[in-house]
Scaffold this motif. Structure first.
Motif, mmCIF file in Angstrom:
data_model
loop_
_atom_site.group_PDB
_atom_site.id
_atom_site.type_symbol
_atom_site.label_atom_id
_atom_site.label_comp_id
_atom_site.label_asym_id
_atom_site.label_seq_id
_atom_site.Cartn_x
_atom_site.Cartn_y
_atom_site.Cartn_z
ATOM 1 N N ILE A 1 0.838 -1.203 0.000
ATOM 2 C CA ILE A 1 0.000 0.000 0.000
ATOM 3 C C ILE A 1 0.873 1.254 0.000
ATOM 4 N N TYR A 2 1.966 1.213 0.772
ATOM 5 C CA TYR A 2 2.885 2.363 0.816
ATOM 6 C C TYR A 2 3.483 2.648 -0.567
ATOM 7 N N ILE A 3 3.893 1.602 -1.269
ATOM 8 C CA ILE A 3 4.488 1.794 -2.600
ATOM 9 C C ILE A 3 3.466 2.391 -3.567
ATOM 10 N N ILE A 4 2.225 1.885 -3.528
ATOM 11 C CA ILE A 4 1.179 2.422 -4.408
ATOM 12 C C ILE A 4 0.958 3.910 -4.138
ATOM 13 N N ILE A 5 0.885 4.288 -2.853
ATOM 14 C CA ILE A 5 0.676 5.697 -2.494
ATOM 15 C C ILE A 5 1.875 6.534 -2.913
ATOM 16 N N LYS A 6 3.081 6.036 -2.644
ATOM 17 C CA LYS A 6 4.294 6.790 -2.964
ATOM 18 C C LYS A 6 4.442 7.014 -4.465
ATOM 19 N N GLU A 7 4.114 5.999 -5.256
ATOM 20 C CA GLU A 7 4.323 6.101 -6.701
ATOM 21 C C GLU A 7 3.171 6.777 -7.439
#
Length: 263
Positions: A253-259
């Protein structure tokens, strides 16, 4: 960040040693976010790290006769073909700039990381959910066509993002090929090792490899897998697997939000 990255590298090995599949999915995020390695190069590095670590981890299963090499061949051959086609033709064909959506610019790296994050979310589900059965239903016939399809899917995933795909392989070996869980884990490690190292071999001529860095991270991860294997004899890995699954879910979820939102 480098110190944090090296610490995370040993956790990659420990997670592989503890739960057998899914641990390698942390490798690319560690390389990209902690070591600031380019995403495509990180997938190449990951293939070597995951392949070498899984090969080392399979040794203990080999000594205990918990590897089905015939199954590894049946599953592995279509996987290797898919890895080769993906690394040689499909991955290079993806353009560096794909699209612009307002302020969000979707690049090749962004696309790969989002795809990776989605797979992390899917992998986390397989870790968090409770296993209702330990082995495949022995009364159902083996569907070789589905085995080949699963092998191809695993090869594509391995080729695209450098993850071993243990979260795909183990359920297939248990449910489609009726292997006992321990044999499935040992066989999965062999398949992951062959797929990943083959993928690295297909890619090494097209990448600038920092060998000393790669060997250092790989060595640390290998130490981790032996630590994880030892811990697994003292602690019930079934209790740790859901906790690791929640961690992988949070990372995805963090990667999706960050990218997307934080670009």
């Amino acid at each position: 960040m480098d110190i944090t990255g090296y610490f995370a590298s040993i956790l990659i090995g420990i997670s592989l040693g503890l739960i057998g599949g899914g641990g390698s999915i942390l490798t690319v995020p560690v390389l990209v976010y902690l070591f600031t390695v380019d995403t495509v190069l990180a997938t190449t590095y990951s293939l070597f790290i995951v392949g070498s670590t899984s090969l080392a981890g399979s040794i203990s299963y080999f000594k205990k006769d918990l590897i089905n090499f015939k199954t590894a061949m049946v599953f592995g051959v279509p996987s290797i073909v898919a890895v080769f086609l993906t690394r040689t033709y499909f991955l290079p064909a993806i353009p560096e700039h794909i699209a612009s959506l307002g302020r969000l610019i979707i690049t090749k790296s962004t696309l790969l990381l989002i795809f990776f994050a989605v797979l992390m979310v899917l992998a986390s589900y397989s870790m968090i959910k409770k296993d209702k059965k330990k082995e495949g239903d022995q009364t159902k016939p083996i569907n070789n066509f589905l085995v080949v399809i699963q092998g191809v899917i695993t090869g594509i995933v391995t080729g695209l993002i450098g993850a071993g795909g243990g979260f795909l392989i183990i359920p297939a070996l248990v449910n489609l090929l009726k292997l006992p869980m321990k044999v499935a884990i040992g066989t999965s490690l062999v398949i992951i090792a062959v797929n990943s190292l083959a993928g690295f071999a297909f890619s090494v001529g097209h990448a600038s490899i920092h060998w000393s860095f790669l060997f250092t991270v790989t060595s640390i991860a290998i130490v981790g897998i032996f630590i994880g294997s030892f811990i697994s004899t003292k602690i019930d890995s079934k209790k740790l697997k859901p906790a690791f699954g929640w961690f992988v879910l949070a990372m995805g979820i963090y990667i999706i939000i960050k990218e997307t939102l934080l670009k």
